[in-house]
Design a protein around this motif. Structure first.
Motif, PDB file in Angstrom:
ATOM      1  N   LYS A   1       0.853  -1.194   0.000  1.00  0.00           N
ATOM      2  CA  LYS A   1       0.000   0.000   0.000  1.00  0.00           C
ATOM      3  C   LYS A   1       0.887   1.242   0.000  1.00  0.00           C
ATOM      4  CE  LYS A   1      -4.299  -1.669   0.700  1.00  0.00           C
ATOM      5  NZ  LYS A   1      -5.551  -1.258   0.068  1.00  0.00           N
ATOM      6  N   ILE A   2       1.944   1.146   0.775  1.00  0.00           N
ATOM      7  CA  ILE A   2       2.999   2.152   0.745  1.00  0.00           C
ATOM      8  C   ILE A   2       4.304   1.385   0.570  1.00  0.00           C
ATOM      9  CG2 ILE A   2       4.145   4.024   1.986  1.00  0.00           C
ATOM     10  CD1 ILE A   2       1.622   4.324   3.672  1.00  0.00           C
ATOM     11  N   THR A   3       5.043   1.704  -0.463  1.00  0.00           N
ATOM     12  CA  THR A   3       6.300   0.990  -0.691  1.00  0.00           C
ATOM     13  C   THR A   3       7.353   1.443   0.310  1.00  0.00           C
ATOM     14  OG1 THR A   3       7.192   2.626  -2.222  1.00  0.00           O
ATOM     15  CG2 THR A   3       5.767   0.902  -3.147  1.00  0.00           C
ATOM     16  N   ALA A   4       8.417   0.660   0.413  1.00  0.00           N
ATOM     17  CA  ALA A   4       9.497   1.028   1.333  1.00  0.00           C
ATOM     18  C   ALA A   4      10.092   2.377   0.964  1.00  0.00           C
ATOM     19  CB  ALA A   4      10.574  -0.059   1.332  1.00  0.00           C
ATOM     20  N   GLU A   5      10.260   2.619  -0.330  1.00  0.00           N
ATOM     21  CA  GLU A   5      10.811   3.906  -0.770  1.00  0.00           C
ATOM     22  C   GLU A   5       9.861   5.053  -0.418  1.00  0.00           C
ATOM     23  OE1 GLU A   5      12.571   0.567  -2.703  1.00  0.00           O
ATOM     24  OE2 GLU A   5      10.469   1.224  -2.654  1.00  0.00           O
ATOM     25  N   GLU A   6       8.577   4.818  -0.635  1.00  0.00           N
ATOM     26  CA  GLU A   6       7.590   5.847  -0.287  1.00  0.00           C
ATOM     27  C   GLU A   6       7.563   6.076   1.218  1.00  0.00           C
ATOM     28  OE1 GLU A   6       4.317   5.274  -3.900  1.00  0.00           O
ATOM     29  OE2 GLU A   6       4.146   4.079  -2.058  1.00  0.00           O
ATOM     30  N   GLN A   7       7.696   4.997   1.979  1.00  0.00           N
ATOM     31  CA  GLN A   7       7.700   5.137   3.436  1.00  0.00           C
ATOM     32  C   GLN A   7       8.849   6.018   3.888  1.00  0.00           C
ATOM     33  OE1 GLN A   7       5.272   2.506   5.245  1.00  0.00           O
ATOM     34  NE2 GLN A   7       5.145   4.546   6.137  1.00  0.00           N
ATOM     35  N   ASP A   8      10.003   5.826   3.286  1.00  0.00           N
ATOM     36  CA  ASP A   8      11.163   6.653   3.633  1.00  0.00           C
ATOM     37  C   ASP A   8      10.926   8.116   3.269  1.00  0.00           C
ATOM     38  OD1 ASP A   8      13.618   4.090   2.776  1.00  0.00           O
ATOM     39  OD2 ASP A   8      12.500   4.479   4.638  1.00  0.00           O
ATOM     40  N   ARG A   9      10.323   8.323   2.121  1.00  0.00           N
ATOM     41  CA  ARG A   9      10.060   9.697   1.678  1.00  0.00           C
ATOM     42  C   ARG A   9       9.076  10.388   2.622  1.00  0.00           C
ATOM     43  NH1 ARG A   9       8.019  11.221  -4.480  1.00  0.00           N
ATOM     44  NH2 ARG A   9       7.823  13.489  -4.155  1.00  0.00           N
ATOM     45  N   LEU A  10       8.029   9.667   3.019  1.00  0.00           N
ATOM     46  CA  LEU A  10       7.015  10.244   3.907  1.00  0.00           C
ATOM     47  C   LEU A  10       7.581  10.524   5.298  1.00  0.00           C
ATOM     48  CD1 LEU A  10       4.014   7.985   2.847  1.00  0.00           C
ATOM     49  CD2 LEU A  10       4.206  10.451   2.454  1.00  0.00           C
ATOM     50  N   SER A  11       8.599   9.781   5.666  1.00  0.00           N
ATOM     51  CA  SER A  11       9.162   9.943   7.009  1.00  0.00           C
ATOM     52  C   SER A  11       9.894  11.262   7.182  1.00  0.00           C
ATOM     53  CB  SER A  11      10.109   8.785   7.326  1.00  0.00           C
ATOM     54  OG  SER A  11      11.288   8.869   6.536  1.00  0.00           O
ATOM     55  N   THR A  12      10.010  12.039   6.116  1.00  0.00           N
ATOM     56  CA  THR A  12      10.676  13.350   6.219  1.00  0.00           C
ATOM     57  C   THR A  12       9.690  14.475   6.523  1.00  0.00           C
ATOM     58  OG1 THR A  12      10.463  13.832   3.850  1.00  0.00           O
ATOM     59  CG2 THR A  12      12.402  12.569   4.552  1.00  0.00           C
ATOM     60  N   LEU A  13       8.393  14.185   6.475  1.00  0.00           N
ATOM     61  CA  LEU A  13       7.381  15.233   6.656  1.00  0.00           C
ATOM     62  C   LEU A  13       7.268  15.657   8.119  1.00  0.00           C
ATOM     63  CD1 LEU A  13       4.400  13.988   4.430  1.00  0.00           C
ATOM     64  CD2 LEU A  13       6.075  15.773   3.896  1.00  0.00           C
ATOM     65  N   LYS A  14       7.201  16.967   8.314  1.00  0.00           N
ATOM     66  CA  LYS A  14       6.916  17.511   9.641  1.00  0.00           C
ATOM     67  C   LYS A  14       5.537  18.167   9.572  1.00  0.00           C
ATOM     68  CE  LYS A  14       8.853  20.069  13.518  1.00  0.00           C
ATOM     69  NZ  LYS A  14      10.041  20.790  14.039  1.00  0.00           N
ATOM     70  N   ILE A  15       4.616  17.656  10.377  1.00  0.00           N
ATOM     71  CA  ILE A  15       3.210  18.042  10.253  1.00  0.00           C
ATOM     72  C   ILE A  15       2.705  18.628  11.564  1.00  0.00           C
ATOM     73  CG2 ILE A  15       0.871  17.170   9.844  1.00  0.00           C
ATOM     74  CD1 ILE A  15       2.120  14.993   8.086  1.00  0.00           C
ATOM     75  N   GLY A  16       2.004  19.738  11.459  1.00  0.00           N
ATOM     76  CA  GLY A  16       1.371  20.358  12.621  1.00  0.00           C
ATOM     77  C   GLY A  16      -0.119  20.095  12.620  1.00  0.00           C
TER      78      GLY A  16
END
Length: 716
Positions: free
Chosen positions: A90-105
């Motif tokens: 559903k979320i690939t490993a590469e996508e997971q790494d990319r999403l892990s950079t987001l800082k969300i308020g």
């Protein structure tokens, strides 16, 4: 009470951490949990196998002070790899790494709690910043997955703790003061995305003002019919806040608004027609039978899923444009169908002017007929045929222009009597006197007004008022009537064979206000009466502008106009009917009655068509006389006014027949109706400086057109 909310990660290879672990082990109140071997087995079973450096990563101990517990777990890389393994693909490993950079308020931690937890569950962010000043209360536990042990703890702390218990490595910042004008800029600074879920309208706008200034997009989920809003200020730095739905308003303008005053803005944002029926019905009940807007935990949970989906798209650079969409579970459930396939497995119009194209023509008889056509009628339906012939004017009821309120055409005959009075006044202005002859044809009356030369100066003097007469629904300021006004009103009724009951006692007016408010509630909740009433309101852009009542003529404030918009919906009214609710539906009438200086009730002896024609003439004379004495006039007749027999109350509203009969009995007792008398109309008389908006009407050249079924709202 402890305010710890961060998981404390301890590395046994660090000397300071080893010392802290020894201290914790020596504390008999601290529990140690160790399932590390099971975690390592799970890690080793993954496909494809993790790289050796992840398998060999040193473990960690995680201290949860609020639980007085220390838990053994995998190191951060191994932990993330195992915990999020079921995300693939559903979320690939590469996508997971990319999403892990987001800082969300996230601002607002009721709906925001579900969103923050969903983001953490999915592992689609690398850091969270949470803001809310509110504390957990028992009433929050229908939608916030907190517990009784969390009561009195601020919402961001509860959310942060819960997230830390599924991922101790996810950095979380909190501000339990919420977002303010002083902190908004620092809150937004450094974020990739803001999710706004707070209750305060001014803070909603404040967050967007600063997000736009920083070029940070905003997502909002409203847990009614799954409404999701996206505002891409990162791509559209000049984009209007809230899609421009509130215009150029600033956050400071909305600060401190009451719940009542928030309603127009809330409805501008959400759309009256787009609310679920239950939410719209509940809005009418707020502060009456329910405390505030309802929210379901299941819908909040769905909102968390919706926002998480939007965040994934944003973080992965996929299509996510500014706009709004509804992800409504009920609509999807309504679409349930048997699957098909080849493979089977067994098993605001502008205010209208007084110029209504009814200006008198060169012919006196046409001018007289046009004056008759200016008479008031229920819902401005003009239920008559007016015919000009040599030496006479003929008037008769148009039975196609009637409604459920017009029992036995009694209301139509009152309107016909008012038209007759106008015709006589216009005739007198032209040196003619009219001799009306009334005959009955079945259930309706037919009137022939024969005109001959003559003078009637008293009637002729009223002609300017006939042309300028208007319904004024504005609120008034109660003031006593002077003796001259009382006498003039009574004489005006008497002159037409009608009796006037003038209600001026404040206690009596309040009791009448209660009765009419309940009568209006019943009207809204009776499907046939509701649909007829709504059919006669003319909203901006609607067809048929020359009949019915322009909504601007109702003199409603923005909040009440919004409520009326919601009240158009039959599904909302059906819910209120089922709940035996809707007290707010009569509040506008109650307020207007209470703002009156008095109520003029016109009364006739008998109940034949001719009696009601006489009552209509008397009512019109009272109306014009009231305006001559500086009073604003607004018909405020209750639903039951023309029902006389039990079967007629059933005809009005089978469900509420008994209630309507009781209301009428109470009303007649207050007013003083004698046996054998009938009410023609109830007029609200007010002192106000507010100008009325005149609704258009059909010109006389149109009264013979194909009739249209119509309902009845207060006369115009």
């Amino acid at each position: 009470m402890t305010t710890h909310w961060q998981a404390i990660v301890l590395d046994d290879t660090d000397s300071a951490d080893r010392a802290e672990l020894r201290r914790l082990r020596d504390d008999p109140t601290i529990e140690f949990l160790d399932t590390l071997s099971v975690q390592r087995e799970g890690l080793a079973r993954l496909t494809p196998p993790p790289p050796q450096e992840i398998l060999d990563e040193p473990m960690r101990w995680v201290h949860y002070p609020w639980r007085r517990t220390v838990v053994a777990t995998l190191g951060p890389a191994a932990f993330r790899r195992l915990r999020l393994d079921r995300n693939r693909n559903k979320i690939t490993a590469e996508e997971q790494d990319r999403l892990s950079t987001l800082k969300i308020g996230i601002v607002g931690l009721s709906v925001g709690h579900a969103i923050a937890y969903a983001l953490a569950l999915d592992g689609v962010c690398g850091a969270l910043r949470l803001a809310d000043f509110d504390e957990i209360e028992l009433s929050n536990l229908n939608r916030i997955p907190a517990t009784l042990l969390d009561l009195g703890i601020t919402k961001p702390i509860v959310a942060a703790r819960r997230i830390a218990e599924i991922d101790p490595y996810l950095p979380i910042e909190i501000d339990d003061r919420g977002v303010t004008a002083e902190s908004a800029d620092s809150f937004v600074d450094g974020l990739d995305l803001v999710i706004e879920e707070c209750d305060s309208l001014d803070v909603k706008l404040l967050v967007r003002e600063h997000a736009r200034a920083h070029g940070v997009p905003v997502i909002m989920e409203t847990s009614d019919r799954g409404l999701l809003d996206v505002e891409r200020f990162d791509l559209e730095p000049e984009r209007a806040l809230f899609h421009g739905l509130l215009g150029d308003i600033e956050s400071s303008t909305l600060k401190g608004l009451s719940t009542h005053d928030k309603v127009p803005y809330v409805l501008a944002l959400l759309g009256a027609d787009d609310l679920s029926a239950r939410m719209a019905a509940s809005m009418i009940e707020v502060d009456r039978t329910t405390t505030t807007w309802p929210q379901l935990g299941s819908e909040v949970g769905l909102g968390g899923a919706s926002v998480a989906g939007a965040v994934r798209r944003f973080g992965l650079g996929q299509k996510l444009e500014s706009g709004r969409v509804r992800i409504h579970i009920d609509e999807h459930l309504d679409a349930l169908a048997v699957p098909t396939g080849d493979v089977h497995i067994d098993g605001a119009v502008s205010p209208l002017s007084a110029d209504e194209s009814t200006t008198a023509t060169a012919s006196s008889f046409d001018a007289i007929a046009d004056a008759a056509n200016r008479a008031p009628s229920g819902g401005n339906v003009q239920p008559w045929h007016i015919t000009v012939s040599e030496g006479s004017i003929a008037l008769e009821v148009d039975t196609h222009r009637t409604s459920g309120l017009d029992v036995a055409y009694r209301g139509s005959h009152v309107a016909l009597g008012a038209a007759l009075f106008n015709a006589r006044v216009a005739a007198a202005d032209r040196g003619l006197v009219g001799q009306p002859k009334i005959r009955t044809n079945g259930d309706t009356a037919q009137i022939t007004l024969s005109l001959t030369d003559g003078t009637d100066t008293d009637l002729a003097a009223k002609y300017p008022r006939v042309l300028s007469r208007v319904t004024n629904r504005n609120l008034g300021t109660p003031r006593p009537f002077d003796d001259a006004t009382r006498s003039a009103l009574s004489d005006a009724a008497d002159a037409e064979g009608t009796r006037l009951a003038l209600v001026t006692d404040r206690d009596a007016i309040e009791r009448v206000a209660d009765i009419i408010a309940e009568s209006d509630r019943i009207r809204y909740l009776t499907n046939s009466l509701h649909s007829e009433m709504i059919s006669e309101l003319r909203w901006p852009g609607q067809a048929d502008p020359n009949t019915g009542i322009d909504v601007h003529a109702l003199a409603l404030d923005p909040t009440d106009l919004v409520k009326l918009d919601v009240s158009r919906r039959s599904d909302v009214m059906a819910l209120l009917h089922d709940w035996d609710a809707g007290v707010a539906l009569g509040e506008d009438s109650h307020e207007r009655i209470m703002s009156s200086s008095g109520l003029a009730v016109t009364i006739v002896s008998g109940d034949t068509p001719a009696d009601f024609v006489r009552g209509g003439s008397g009512t019109q004379n009272v109306w014009i006389t009231a305006e001559e004495h500086g009073l604003a006039v607004h018909p405020a007749s209750p639903v039951f006014i023309y029902a006389h027999e039990p079967a007629e109350f059933d005809e009005l509203s089978a469900h509420y027949a008994q209630a309507l009969a009781q209301l009428k009995e109470q009303f007649e007792s207050i007013v003083g109706i004698d046996t054998g008398e009938s009410i023609a109309l109830v007029l609200r008389l007010s002192h106000t400086d507010e100008t009325a908006v005149r609704s258009r009407r059909r010109t006389r050249s149109h009264v013979a057109e194909e009739p249209v079924e119509s309902g009845a709202v207060p006369q115009n």
